[in-house]
Write a protein that holds these residues in place. Structure first.
Motif, short mmCIF file in Angstrom:
data_model
loop_
_atom_site.label_atom_id
_atom_site.label_comp_id
_atom_site.label_asym_id
_atom_site.label_seq_id
_atom_site.Cartn_x
_atom_site.Cartn_y
_atom_site.Cartn_z
N MET A 17 0.83 -1.21 0.00
CA MET A 17 0.00 0.00 0.00
C MET A 17 0.86 1.26 0.00
SD MET A 17 -3.22 -0.84 2.48
CE MET A 17 -3.89 0.77 2.12
N ALA A 18 1.98 1.22 0.74
CA ALA A 18 2.87 2.38 0.75
C ALA A 18 3.48 2.59 -0.63
CB ALA A 18 3.97 2.17 1.79
N LEU A 23 3.24 5.66 -5.84
CA LEU A 23 3.00 5.73 -7.28
C LEU A 23 2.09 6.88 -7.67
CD1 LEU A 23 2.40 1.93 -8.09
CD2 LEU A 23 4.43 3.27 -8.65
N SER A 24 1.25 7.33 -6.73
CA SER A 24 0.28 8.39 -7.03
C SER A 24 0.77 9.77 -6.64
CB SER A 24 -1.05 8.10 -6.31
OG SER A 24 -0.88 8.19 -4.90
N GLY A 146 7.99 3.90 -4.88
CA GLY A 146 6.84 4.23 -5.71
C GLY A 146 6.96 5.61 -6.34
N ILE A 147 7.44 6.57 -5.56
CA ILE A 147 7.62 7.93 -6.09
C ILE A 147 8.65 7.92 -7.22
CG2 ILE A 147 8.48 10.23 -5.51
CD1 ILE A 147 7.31 9.81 -2.70
N LEU A 148 9.71 7.12 -7.06
CA LEU A 148 10.73 7.04 -8.11
C LEU A 148 10.15 6.45 -9.39
CD1 LEU A 148 13.66 7.28 -9.04
CD2 LEU A 148 14.09 5.02 -8.02
N LEU A 149 9.35 5.37 -9.26
CA LEU A 149 8.74 4.79 -10.45
C LEU A 149 7.78 5.76 -11.12
CD1 LEU A 149 8.33 2.41 -12.32
CD2 LEU A 149 6.65 1.48 -10.72
N HIS A 150 7.04 6.53 -10.30
CA HIS A 150 6.14 7.55 -10.87
C HIS A 150 6.95 8.58 -11.67
CE1 HIS A 150 3.52 11.09 -11.07
NE2 HIS A 150 2.50 10.26 -10.91
N ARG A 151 8.12 8.89 -11.18
CA ARG A 151 8.98 9.85 -11.88
C ARG A 151 9.40 9.30 -13.24
NH1 ARG A 151 10.45 15.28 -11.06
NH2 ARG A 151 12.47 15.67 -12.01
N LEU A 152 9.65 7.98 -13.29
CA LEU A 152 10.14 7.38 -14.53
C LEU A 152 9.02 7.03 -15.50
CD1 LEU A 152 12.82 4.99 -12.94
CD2 LEU A 152 13.22 7.20 -14.03
N ARG A 153 7.91 6.49 -14.97
CA ARG A 153 6.80 6.05 -15.82
C ARG A 153 5.49 6.56 -15.23
NH1 ARG A 153 7.87 1.30 -18.62
NH2 ARG A 153 5.78 1.62 -19.49
N PRO A 154 5.17 7.83 -15.36
CA PRO A 154 4.01 8.41 -14.66
C PRO A 154 2.68 7.80 -15.06
CG PRO A 154 4.97 9.97 -16.22
CD PRO A 154 5.94 8.85 -16.09
N ALA A 155 2.43 7.57 -16.35
CA ALA A 155 1.14 7.03 -16.78
C ALA A 155 0.93 5.62 -16.24
CB ALA A 155 1.05 7.04 -18.31
N LEU A 160 -1.41 1.67 -12.15
CA LEU A 160 -1.09 0.61 -11.19
C LEU A 160 -1.51 1.00 -9.78
CD1 LEU A 160 0.29 -2.13 -10.68
CD2 LEU A 160 2.46 -0.88 -10.45
N SER A 161 -1.33 2.28 -9.45
CA SER A 161 -1.63 2.75 -8.09
C SER A 161 -3.10 2.56 -7.74
CB SER A 161 -1.24 4.22 -7.97
OG SER A 161 -1.69 4.75 -6.75
N GLN A 162 -3.99 2.90 -8.65
CA GLN A 162 -5.43 2.85 -8.35
C GLN A 162 -5.87 1.44 -7.98
OE1 GLN A 162 -7.51 4.56 -11.68
NE2 GLN A 162 -6.49 6.54 -11.50
N GLY A 163 -5.45 0.45 -8.76
CA GLY A 163 -5.84 -0.92 -8.47
C GLY A 163 -5.21 -1.45 -7.19
N MET A 164 -3.94 -1.15 -6.97
CA MET A 164 -3.25 -1.64 -5.79
C MET A 164 -3.84 -1.07 -4.51
SD MET A 164 0.81 -1.79 -6.80
CE MET A 164 1.22 -2.44 -5.17
N ILE A 165 -4.16 0.23 -4.51
CA ILE A 165 -4.72 0.85 -3.31
C ILE A 165 -6.11 0.29 -3.01
CG2 ILE A 165 -5.62 3.01 -2.37
CD1 ILE A 165 -3.28 4.46 -3.56
#
Length: 289
Positions: A17-18, A23-24, A146-155, A160-165
Motif C-alpha cells: 500500500m505504501a 506511485l500516485s 513508488g515515487i521514483l517509479l512515478h517519476r520514470l513512468r508516470p502514466a 497501477l496505483s489505483q488498483g493496488m490501493i
C-alpha cells in the motif's frame, strides 16, 4: 499468537500500500509544499509537536493505565495515513495535501520513536530503534520507491496505483478486523476515561490543524483532517511489542471514533467553502470592490 502468525503478511500488505501510494504522488507536490515554507513548518509543528503534547497532557491529567497512556502517545505520533488523499477527495487535487502526506510519513519515521522513548510508560515502551526500523522498512522505503517509479513512468504508475490501493485497502481492512476479533475481550476494559481521552485527543487534533492550517480553507481542512487521522497500520506493525493487543485495539477504536466525529467538521467545511466568504478566501472569486 494469531497476531504473530499474521504479522509477516500484514507487513507485506502495508509495504504494498505504501508503494502504491508513492506511485500516485507527484514529486512536484512535495517541492511545492516546501516552497510554502512557513505553512509547511506550521503543519509539522501541528502534527508532530502540538498533537503529541496534547496526548502527554492527557496522560498526566486523566487516570489512565500504563498501556492506555502508551497507546495515546503512539496514536498522537502516528500520522501519515496512506488513504489520506482519498479521504480528502472532496478538496480536489491539492499539492498541499499530497506534500503534507509525504512530509508526514518522513517526519513520523523519526518523530514516533522519539515520542515513544521520551513520553511512553517505561513498562509498555516499544524499543525506539525497532519502531524506526519498522516504519522505514514497511512504509517509508516502499513509498519512496513508488515515487521514483512515478517519476520514470508516470502514466503506468497512476494506473497501477489505483488498483493496488483499492485491493490493498480491502485486504488490510479484513486483516485488521480479523485481528480485532481476537482481542474482543478488551472491550471490557474500554471504560469512560479511555473513551474521554480518545475523544479529547481527536477534538484537540482537529482544532489544532484548523487553527494552524493557514488562510486557505482547503489547506485548513486538509491539515485538520490530517492531524485527526491516525495510521492503524503502525499499531499492527507494533502489535507484537508492548502493549501489544491493547495498542492495536486502542488505535482501531480511535479510527472508528474519528470516522464518526469528523463528519460534522467535514460538513461545516463544505458549507463554508461553498459560501461567498469561502469562495473569496479560497481565491475562486475576487473580493467585492
Amino acid at each position: 499468537m494469531l497476531i504473530s502468525a499474521l504479522l509477516p503478511g500484514i507487513q507485506f500488505l502495508i509495504m504494498g500500500m505504501a508503494f502504491a501510494l508513492g506511485l500516485s504522488i507527484h514529486p512536484e507536490d512535495f517541492a511545492s509544499f516546501w516552497r510554502q515554507r512557513s505553512q509547511a513548518l506550521r503543519a509539522g509543528f501541528a502534527m508532530f509537536v502540538c498533537v503529541p503534547l496534547v496526548a502527554v497532557l492527557l496522560t498526566r491529567l486523566l487516570p489512565l493505565s500504563p498501556a492506555a497512556a502508551t497507546t495515546l502517545i503512539v496514536l498522537a505520533a502516528s500520522s501519515g495515513v496512506p488513504l489520506l488523499p482519498r479521504k480528502l477527495h472532496w478538496l480536489e487535487h491539492s499539492p498541499f495535501t499530497f506534500g503534507l502526506l509525504l512530509n508526514s510519513v518522513l517526519c513520523a519515521s523519526f518523530m514516533l520513536p522519539l515520542w515513544i522513548h521520551f513520553a511512553a510508560h517505561p513498562e509498555h515502551e516499544p524499543p525506539a530503534l525497532q519502531v524506526f526500523s519498522v516504519m522505514a522498512r514497511a512504509y517509508l522505503l516502499p513509498m519512496l520507491c513508488g515515487i521514483l517509479l512515478h517519476r520514470l513512468r508516470p502514466a503506468f504508475a497512476e494506473r497501477l496505483s489505483q488498483g493496488m490501493i483499492r485491493i490493498g485497502s480491502l485486504l488490510l481492512l479484513a486483516l485488521v478486523v480479523g485481528v480485532l476479533g481476537t482481542q474482543w475481550h478488551l472491550f471490557a476494559d474500554l471504560n469512560g476515561t479511555n473513551m474521554l481521552a480518545l475523544t479529547l485527543l481527536f477534538t484537540a487534533s482537529i482544532a489544532i490543524g484548523h487553527l494552524l492550517g493557514g488562510p486557505a480553507p482547503k489547506d485548513r481542512a486538509a491539515l485538520a483532517i490530517s492531524c485527526s487521522q491516525r495510521f492503524a497500520g503502525v499499531a499492527v506493525l507494533l502489535s507484537t511489542s508492548p502493549p501489544g493487543g491493547e495498542l492495536l485495539f486502542g488505535v482501531l477504536v480511535y479510527a472508528l471514533l474519528a470516522q464518526l466525529l469528523e463528519q460534522p467538521y467535514v460538513m461545516w467545511q463544505k458549507r463554508h467553502m461553498a459560501s461567498p466568504a469561502g469562495l473569496i478566501s479560497s481565491g475562486s472569486v475576487p473580493p467585492p470592490p
